[in-house]
Design an enzyme around this catalytic site. Sequence first.
Site, PDB file in Angstrom:
ATOM      1  N   ASN A 140      35.040  17.723  43.290  1.00 54.67           N
ATOM      2  CA  ASN A 140      35.563  18.343  42.062  1.00 54.67           C
ATOM      3  C   ASN A 140      36.758  19.264  42.320  1.00 54.67           C
ATOM      4  O   ASN A 140      37.184  19.992  41.428  1.00 54.67           O
ATOM      5  CB  ASN A 140      34.450  19.106  41.318  1.00 54.67           C
ATOM      6  CG  ASN A 140      33.842  20.247  42.137  1.00 54.67           C
ATOM      7  OD1 ASN A 140      34.485  20.792  43.036  1.00 54.67           O
ATOM      8  ND2 ASN A 140      32.607  20.601  41.832  1.00 54.67           N
ATOM      9  N   GLY A 161      38.635  26.085  45.778  1.00 55.29           N
ATOM     10  CA  GLY A 161      37.682  24.980  45.748  1.00 55.29           C
ATOM     11  C   GLY A 161      36.220  25.354  45.700  1.00 55.29           C
ATOM     12  O   GLY A 161      35.351  24.469  45.686  1.00 55.29           O
ATOM     13  N   ASP A 163      32.590  26.404  44.177  1.00 54.13           N
ATOM     14  CA  ASP A 163      31.965  25.885  42.960  1.00 54.13           C
ATOM     15  C   ASP A 163      30.508  26.338  42.841  1.00 54.13           C
ATOM     16  O   ASP A 163      29.980  27.035  43.718  1.00 54.13           O
ATOM     17  CB  ASP A 163      32.057  24.363  42.911  1.00 54.13           C
ATOM     18  CG  ASP A 163      31.599  23.684  44.203  1.00 54.13           C
ATOM     19  OD1 ASP A 163      30.681  24.219  44.861  1.00 54.13           O
ATOM     20  OD2 ASP A 163      32.161  22.632  44.559  1.00 54.13           O
ATOM     21  N   ASP A 336      33.598  41.751  29.959  1.00 51.37           N
ATOM     22  CA  ASP A 336      34.883  42.184  30.491  1.00 51.37           C
ATOM     23  C   ASP A 336      35.649  43.017  29.458  1.00 51.37           C
ATOM     24  O   ASP A 336      35.493  42.839  28.251  1.00 51.37           O
ATOM     25  CB  ASP A 336      35.685  40.926  30.853  1.00 51.37           C
ATOM     26  CG  ASP A 336      37.020  41.229  31.482  1.00 51.37           C
ATOM     27  OD1 ASP A 336      37.035  41.805  32.577  1.00 51.37           O
ATOM     28  OD2 ASP A 336      38.052  40.867  30.882  1.00 51.37           O
ATOM     29  N   GLU A 365      32.240  46.628  30.837  1.00 54.03           N
ATOM     30  CA  GLU A 365      33.246  47.218  31.714  1.00 54.03           C
ATOM     31  C   GLU A 365      33.978  48.311  30.940  1.00 54.03           C
ATOM     32  O   GLU A 365      34.706  48.036  29.995  1.00 54.03           O
ATOM     33  CB  GLU A 365      34.232  46.150  32.184  1.00 54.03           C
ATOM     34  CG  GLU A 365      35.297  46.712  33.120  1.00 54.03           C
ATOM     35  CD  GLU A 365      36.442  45.759  33.362  1.00 54.03           C
ATOM     36  OE1 GLU A 365      37.010  45.792  34.461  1.00 54.03           O
ATOM     37  OE2 GLU A 365      36.792  44.983  32.433  1.00 54.03           O
TER      38      GLU A 365
END
Length: 620
Positions: A140, A161, A163, A336, A365
């Site tokens: 993926n 990369g 995951d 967030d 946050e």
Amino acid sequence: MKKILASLFLLLAVTTVGAQVNVDKIEPTNWFVGMKNPSLQLMVYGDGIASADVTTDYAGVKVDSIVRPGSDNYLLVYLNIKDAKPGKMTLKFANGRKTKKVSYELREREMAGSERVGFDITDVLYMLMPDRFADGDESNNQIKGMNKYTCNRNEPSLRHGGDLEGIRQHLDYFTELGVTALWFTPVLENNSPDDSNMQSTYHGYATTDYYNVDPRFGTNADYKRLADEAHAKGIKIVMDMIFNHCGEYHPWLKDMPSKDWFNEPDYKNNYLQTSYKLTPVMDPYASKIDLRETVDGWFVPSMPDLNQKNTHVMRYLIQNSKWWIETVGIDGIRMDTYPYADAKAMSDWMKELDEEYPNFNVVGETWVTEPAYTASWQKDSPLNHINSYLKTVMDFSFYDKMNMAKNEETDGWWGGYNRLYNSFVYDYLYVNPSSVMAFIENHDTDRFLGNGNDVPALRQALSLLLTTRRIPQLYYGTEVLMNGTKSKTDGNVRKDFPGGFKGDAKNAFTEEGRTAEQNEMFGWLSKVLHWRKGNDVITKGTMTQFTPYNGIYVIARRYNGKTVMTVLNGTTKPAKFSVKRYKELYGCCAKAVDVTSGKTYSLAEDFEMTPRQSLILELQ
């Protein structure tokens, strides 16, 4: 003239009758019966869909209203599903004589909302970035059809990369370490192309699809599998969400559902940048322009600012948070940029979430380093004219003071651990200090170690973090002494975990792959974490702190006749621990045992501490 108008009317009527009904997508993709709020908003996407009418004959479902927000390509359908049973209902979208039938599923919930238990002070959160932790499925790394991007581990701001499968494959590592909850940075689709400066949205904070995991991380099914297997090992999952903004490649920006879907929608001609100053939100003397810049300005040009004052926007976001709770079984949410969004709308969200999931938890946050500001955002705070209903807030004061104290000598007044003492003094402002999340570093800050390797300072910080009256949060790799600063790029504090990627020279997931110094740190931290787990003294006990004396800072936790003392020598010189000063804590106890070393200390006489030494003492 009348003949011309009649001809035009006939032409329009024929066009309407023959218009094709296009339904490209409906969000949420499915829903659940038995919610306390019986209203369900369906956001329907499709060319010209705004002109359609919607009906259904499914038992227990009523169409309350149909809203045509402005764009021809969106339709908002509000259903009342109070009396509905699980099953697949048929929605009929009609445009004149043309009708399109769409199947929509209402599902049974796995459990009642009250049965979902969130994270709390009994937990230790381990925060990580999926792209930088481990690559469990290399297939993926390159996904066809997505906007142009490069996966290149040599570039700190491009994708690397990692995951969800990589995280799943290392669940045993987390149990070995002793953490009880995992907080990932956002995992939803971020289909933005890399820019010319080699920057990407590997971090996940530019959402382009709120109902699908980014395919470079995996699938929704992968996310569910990870959560299920984590739960089986006693590990909770905390999902990072963003209500303040989405990504510029979200379909909403190309074709705005309504003119007020975003704040400052005329961004191409009159772009408004947020000031990043959160104080105007609580400032009783704030000017209108200061407040507007904070809450309506865009976080960055690539992250459009959502308008939570638009009730349809907020309903979409509220439903999305519930959908992930029900679909994946997440145990908490980290929201967030919390104060950047509209305070009233966020309060409504938290109130509804709390009513549906009374034992769930959300941490917001709130990046201001003054305790009074942070405390005002906690649920039921008398300091705020709006009840936020937010149970947990992030303690940026703890982070700030600890990172100053590590470079200072603890004196008789303000330096060193006096900063922590003077921060805890203001805990009276919190409705519930035990529901405040503390940390010494995260993905937005320099690593605690900076570019160095000061292990004694790190142990002191972690000793206090893990024994004080807070929910502790760790940052991935601290246990193996990962360091870095943001001086050049955020990517330098978000490095790949050693051993998480094919071809790594070292594998810090194993004892054999770690250096002697890394193993010593891992073993020390793991011992403290396992000792903390289920320890009522730490999670339920009262707290007493002493003003630093002779450079030594002491806090104590007490519960059911048991006492734990955290003792920190905040100087670079030997310091004498004066046992008589702390007599109120131990009464007739004769000795104390250090949790990490097993060494016994007599409480009958003073003893000397080495420079920057930290002790976690159980009184006996």
